[in-house]
Design a protein around this motif. Structure first.
Motif, mmCIF file in Angstrom:
data_model
loop_
_atom_site.group_PDB
_atom_site.id
_atom_site.type_symbol
_atom_site.label_atom_id
_atom_site.label_comp_id
_atom_site.label_asym_id
_atom_site.label_seq_id
_atom_site.Cartn_x
_atom_site.Cartn_y
_atom_site.Cartn_z
ATOM 1 N N ALA B 117 0.840 -1.207 0.000
ATOM 2 C CA ALA B 117 0.000 0.000 0.000
ATOM 3 C C ALA B 117 0.878 1.261 0.000
ATOM 4 O O ALA B 117 0.616 2.208 -0.755
ATOM 5 C CB ALA B 117 -0.918 -0.010 1.219
ATOM 6 N N GLY B 118 1.907 1.264 0.822
ATOM 7 C CA GLY B 118 2.820 2.418 0.872
ATOM 8 C C GLY B 118 3.523 2.626 -0.455
ATOM 9 O O GLY B 118 3.664 3.753 -0.939
ATOM 10 N N GLY B 119 3.944 1.531 -1.071
ATOM 11 C CA GLY B 119 4.625 1.612 -2.362
ATOM 12 C C GLY B 119 3.715 2.154 -3.454
ATOM 13 O O GLY B 119 4.127 2.988 -4.269
ATOM 14 N N LEU B 120 2.465 1.691 -3.466
ATOM 15 C CA LEU B 120 1.514 2.159 -4.483
ATOM 16 C C LEU B 120 1.209 3.649 -4.300
ATOM 17 O O LEU B 120 1.086 4.399 -5.268
ATOM 18 C CB LEU B 120 0.206 1.369 -4.411
ATOM 19 C CG LEU B 120 0.184 0.022 -5.129
ATOM 20 C CD1 LEU B 120 -1.232 -0.506 -5.226
ATOM 21 C CD2 LEU B 120 0.803 0.094 -6.523
ATOM 22 N N PHE B 121 1.097 4.060 -3.036
ATOM 23 C CA PHE B 121 0.842 5.487 -2.779
ATOM 24 C C PHE B 121 2.004 6.327 -3.308
ATOM 25 O O PHE B 121 1.800 7.377 -3.940
ATOM 26 C CB PHE B 121 0.648 5.726 -1.278
ATOM 27 C CG PHE B 121 0.432 7.181 -0.945
ATOM 28 C CD1 PHE B 121 -0.793 7.789 -1.208
ATOM 29 C CD2 PHE B 121 1.447 7.946 -0.400
ATOM 30 C CE1 PHE B 121 -0.982 9.139 -0.925
ATOM 31 C CE2 PHE B 121 1.260 9.285 -0.113
ATOM 32 C CZ PHE B 121 0.039 9.882 -0.383
ATOM 33 N N SER B 122 3.219 5.852 -3.074
ATOM 34 C CA SER B 122 4.367 6.634 -3.535
ATOM 35 C C SER B 122 4.478 6.603 -5.058
ATOM 36 O O SER B 122 4.981 7.534 -5.669
ATOM 37 C CB SER B 122 5.664 6.167 -2.883
ATOM 38 O OG SER B 122 6.057 4.922 -3.377
ATOM 39 N N ILE B 252 -1.068 7.023 7.346
ATOM 40 C CA ILE B 252 -0.038 7.867 7.977
ATOM 41 C C ILE B 252 1.340 7.533 7.394
ATOM 42 O O ILE B 252 2.097 8.418 6.982
ATOM 43 C CB ILE B 252 -0.039 7.676 9.517
ATOM 44 C CG1 ILE B 252 -1.332 8.231 10.113
ATOM 45 C CG2 ILE B 252 1.181 8.349 10.152
ATOM 46 C CD1 ILE B 252 -1.525 7.939 11.587
ATOM 47 N N GLY B 253 1.632 6.228 7.352
ATOM 48 C CA GLY B 253 2.936 5.796 6.834
ATOM 49 C C GLY B 253 3.154 6.222 5.391
ATOM 50 O O GLY B 253 4.244 6.649 5.014
ATOM 51 N N GLY B 254 2.104 6.103 4.573
ATOM 52 C CA GLY B 254 2.209 6.475 3.158
ATOM 53 C C GLY B 254 2.547 7.945 2.986
ATOM 54 O O GLY B 254 3.480 8.295 2.258
ATOM 55 N N PHE B 255 1.812 8.796 3.685
ATOM 56 C CA PHE B 255 2.050 10.245 3.570
ATOM 57 C C PHE B 255 3.430 10.621 4.114
ATOM 58 O O PHE B 255 4.193 11.338 3.465
ATOM 59 C CB PHE B 255 0.969 11.024 4.328
ATOM 60 C CG PHE B 255 -0.262 11.266 3.503
ATOM 61 C CD1 PHE B 255 -0.257 12.211 2.474
ATOM 62 C CD2 PHE B 255 -1.424 10.552 3.719
ATOM 63 C CE1 PHE B 255 -1.381 12.432 1.694
ATOM 64 C CE2 PHE B 255 -2.559 10.756 2.944
ATOM 65 C CZ PHE B 255 -2.553 11.704 1.933
ATOM 66 N N VAL B 256 3.722 10.140 5.314
ATOM 67 C CA VAL B 256 5.002 10.488 5.946
ATOM 68 C C VAL B 256 6.172 9.985 5.093
ATOM 69 O O VAL B 256 7.141 10.709 4.825
ATOM 70 C CB VAL B 256 5.088 9.895 7.379
ATOM 71 C CG1 VAL B 256 6.499 10.002 7.940
ATOM 72 C CG2 VAL B 256 4.105 10.601 8.299
ATOM 73 N N GLY B 257 6.054 8.731 4.629
ATOM 74 C CA GLY B 257 7.136 8.133 3.843
ATOM 75 C C GLY B 257 7.370 8.868 2.534
ATOM 76 O O GLY B 257 8.513 9.187 2.187
ATOM 77 N N ASN B 304 8.371 3.002 5.026
ATOM 78 C CA ASN B 304 9.672 2.792 4.360
ATOM 79 C C ASN B 304 9.511 2.431 2.892
ATOM 80 O O ASN B 304 10.385 2.732 2.077
ATOM 81 C CB ASN B 304 10.595 1.843 5.151
ATOM 82 C CG ASN B 304 10.068 0.434 5.269
ATOM 83 O OD1 ASN B 304 9.360 -0.048 4.400
ATOM 84 N ND2 ASN B 304 10.415 -0.238 6.361
ATOM 85 N N ASN B 305 8.403 1.798 2.520
ATOM 86 C CA ASN B 305 8.200 1.550 1.084
ATOM 87 C C ASN B 305 7.715 2.804 0.350
ATOM 88 O O ASN B 305 7.988 2.969 -0.835
ATOM 89 C CB ASN B 305 7.234 0.388 0.863
ATOM 90 C CG ASN B 305 7.976 -0.934 0.813
ATOM 91 O OD1 ASN B 305 8.503 -1.369 1.825
ATOM 92 N ND2 ASN B 305 8.055 -1.540 -0.358
ATOM 93 N N ALA B 306 6.994 3.676 1.070
ATOM 94 C CA ALA B 306 6.570 4.940 0.443
ATOM 95 C C ALA B 306 7.764 5.848 0.174
ATOM 96 O O ALA B 306 7.741 6.677 -0.735
ATOM 97 C CB ALA B 306 5.550 5.648 1.328
ATOM 98 N N VAL B 307 8.814 5.677 0.966
ATOM 99 C CA VAL B 307 10.035 6.475 0.770
ATOM 100 C C VAL B 307 10.629 6.238 -0.624
ATOM 101 O O VAL B 307 11.157 7.160 -1.251
ATOM 102 C CB VAL B 307 11.080 6.110 1.865
ATOM 103 C CG1 VAL B 307 12.476 6.534 1.461
ATOM 104 C CG2 VAL B 307 10.700 6.773 3.175
ATOM 105 N N THR B 308 10.511 4.999 -1.116
ATOM 106 C CA THR B 308 11.172 4.667 -2.390
ATOM 107 C C THR B 308 10.673 5.556 -3.535
ATOM 108 O O THR B 308 11.476 6.143 -4.261
ATOM 109 C CB THR B 308 10.951 3.180 -2.746
ATOM 110 O OG1 THR B 308 9.551 2.904 -2.720
ATOM 111 C CG2 THR B 308 11.650 2.269 -1.766
#
Lengths: 153, 498
Positions: B117-122, B252-257, B304-308
């Protein structure tokens, strides 16, 4: 750590002076009112010397030792590994990739804790040959053949 | 759909690209989960293989590894309480207690889903923000570019938390090294000692291999990471209740990352800990954090995946690396004759969009491979160091030799390995040196060209609003690095946060 900082600072100051000396002797090729090739190296020289002196002062005034991130235990093995690496790189051009890498690989395996002779031999030869074949024949990277030049296509 | 976007989608969806992305994700998961291997080292070791590949295939493979590595780090964090990568440090806080009480599969499933989910958001951030930012960056003049690169170099301060002097010294050593070879404006030979091989300068990939891989080989010679696991995994597919619980921490993680990923120097570990902290504060059950909370696993993994994707935005549009991995990716692109920056979207829009869509596929494959192959993948945790480390040692030699089919580069690699060890001995971070190697050449070129155009008048950097803006941001960046969150920043020994 303060002692290390002092040693490092002295080495870096000497390096900075040497770099500055070489910068002063760079050929001057430039247009009027424009920076020449030594412009950026002079900035580096100034920064390097200033920061090295700051490190030296830190080392001299720092009384309490701080946490060390040094090599720690197993220093003998570290030196052995680095020596092996050095010898390996010296032997690589004349011997070629396979002949130099196989014993190096086995020796490193031993340093990393492998004690079974059969595994050392199999790992050393097997992985080396596998990497050689993979890079030379699949990826087209011409790894040196050395003494095996007449045998290996 | 815009033709360039369509071309990029087609390019990223070709079977060869898809296979490369999937293989990269698989390798990334393995590299990420092995304690003692960072994503940076994984990419550096894999780089030689990519030299012979077309650039789109090459970057697809590396992106897969980048994304997979972020997720893979959580596996060993959950199963062994040893984060495979520094970015997974926060995951261990709740992941390991879950595994300890017999819910390893549940924790891993949550981590994989949150990562996805974090990766897709990023990816969405990358897709929508990058092209627009590139259009803005095209208007920049030389003095603006100098100030931008200077701003990028202020990342150094983020890695100099222990000692400002040592961090800056590391950066200056990098700047000294980039002056070796022909100067970028006049072509004058500098510091070459008459050696023909040094005319082209020190290849920074050779330097990177030595700086990152050799100290890691030594670390593994003295450390005790990499013990096998006997933990029973169980079902990894998250239940509906867990998916419901994960919504807020993932958001939260997605936005922050993604946000921290865009900022130079922040990186995965900070994003993971900040999102963990925010999620705990926003949670209805904060007392469960630290004892095996699903939210406590989901938030850092999404972050951490959203950071990528976030880190790829400044890399693609400005040519500024967001973290050490994107610095290495810039090097990989340069090997293929591609310069990341605003012109990438003008000169090679198909490639730029292809990269964005490859990132999308990397997240898809990462999710599928991680969920479906988890039971097999975790066996990599038992890979003996006695086999892995000698292989890496030889790949370092092959990698540096392959760059120019030249033994000189191999010796340079070892020399930089020794520098890396000396810096470790001094507790000096290596990342500033890496950043200086990547950005130093541009910094000098833009500085000299700008000063030439202004006939030596330095006010040119302060009269341009864009340049002044970046210089002001540099000041803010330095201040932010030292006065905000410095004490909660985790660091690996080499200062490499990925």
């Amino acid at each position: 750590m303060p002692k290390r900082n002092i040693i490092a600072a002295i080495v870096l100051i000497l390096a900075g002076l040497g770099y500055g000396y070489m910068t002063a002797h760079l050929p001057v090729r430039t247009l009027p009112n424009t920076p020449d090739p030594s412009f950026f190296p002079w900035i580096n020289t100034t920064l390097l010397l200033t920061l090295s002196i700051a490190l030296l002062i830190q080392g001299l005034v720092q009384a309490k030792p701080r946490g060390s991130a040094a090599v720690g235990g197993g220093a003998g093995r570290v030196w052995a590994a680095l020596s092996l690496y050095f010898v390996y790189l010296l032997l690589l051009p004349p011997l070629g990739f396979v002949l130099a890498s196989a014993p190096f690989f086995a020796a490193l395996m031993a340093l990393y804790g492998e004690r079974r002779p059969a595994w050392l031999v199999t790992g050393g030869i097997g992985v080396t040959v596998l990497l050689f074949v993979l890079f030379r024949y699949v990826f087209g990277v011409l790894l040196p053949r050395g003494l095996l030049e007449s045998i290996v296509p | 759909m815009n033709e360039d976007i369509f071309q990029g989608l087609v390019q990223a969806s070709l079977p060869t690209s898809l296979i490369a992305t999937a293989v990269g994700a698989l390798l990334g998961l393995i590299v990420g989960m092995i304690p003692g291997m960072t994503i940076s080292t994984g990419i550096i070791v894999l780089l030689p293989l990519t030299f012979v590949m077309p650039p789109d295939i090459s970057i697809a493979l590396l992106l897969g590894l980048y994304v997979g590595g972020m997720t893979g780090g959580s596996f060993s964090a959950i199963l062994l309480n040893i984060p495979g990568t520094p970015s997974a440090s926060a995951t261990a806080i709740d992941g390991y207690p879950m595994a300890a009480r017999g819910e390893a599969g549940r924790a891993l499933g949550v981590a994989i889903t949150a990562s996805f989910a974090g990766g897709l958001f990023s990816f969405l951030c990358l897709y929508f923000i990058a092209p627009e930012l590139a259009k803005v960056a095209l208007q920049f003049r030389t003095q603006d570019m100098f100030s931008l690169v200077f701003f990028g170099l202020t990342i150094i301060c983020s890695f100099a938390a222990k000692s400002l002097v040592k961090g800056l010294l590391s950066g200056v050593i990098g700047l000294v090294i980039v002056t070796v070879g022909q100067d970028p404006v006049m072509g004058t030979a500098r510091f070459t000692f008459g050696e023909v091989n040094m005319m082209g300068g020190i290849h920074f990939l050779t330097a990177m291999i030595g700086l990152f891989a050799i100290p890691q080989l030594v670390d593994n010679l003295t450390g005790d990471a990499g013990k096998g696991t006997q933990t029973r995994i169980g079902s990894v597919f998250p239940k509906a209740a867990d998916l419901k619980t994960m919504r807020r921490p993932v958001a939260i993680g997605g936005f922050v990352g993604a946000f921290l990923g865009i900022l130079p120097g922040a990186g995965g570990p900070i994003a993971a800990f900040v999102s963990y902290d925010y999620t705990k504060k926003a949670s209805k059950r904060p007392d469960e954090f630290g004892k095996g909370s699903v939210e406590g696993v989901a938030a850092p993994e999404a972050a951490n995946n959203a950071v990528t994707g976030g880190a790829l935005i400044p890399m693609m549009t400005l040519g500024i690396p967001g973290d050490p991995v994107t610095a290495i990716l810039i090097g990989a692109l340069m090997i293929h004759g591609l310069a990341p920056g605003p012109l990438l979207f003008i000169e090679r829009p198909d490639f730029a969009y292809g990269l964005i869509f490859s990132f999308f596929w990397a997240n898809i494959f990462n999710f599928i491979i991680a969920l479906a192959g988890l039971r097999v993948l975790v066996k990599a945790l038992a890979t003996p160091k006695s086999l892995l480390m000698p292989t890496i040692a030889i790949l370092c030699v092959v990698g540096s030799y392959t760059l120019r089919n030249n033994f000189f580069d191999v010796y340079v690699m070892l020399f930089f390995g020794l520098i890396g060890l000396a810096m470790r001995w001094l507790d000096m971070p290596v990342v500033p040196l890496l950043l200086a190697l990547v950005l130093g050449g541009q910094l000098e070129e833009y500085l000299r060209v700008a000063l030439t155009s202004s006939k030596g008048d330095i006010s040119i950097f302060f009269t341009s609003p864009v340049s002044l803006g970046f210089l002001s941001l540099s000041v803010v960046s330095v201040a932010w690095s030292f006065y905000a969150g410095r004490d909660r920043r985790p660091k690996s020994k080499d200062g490499n946060t990925t």
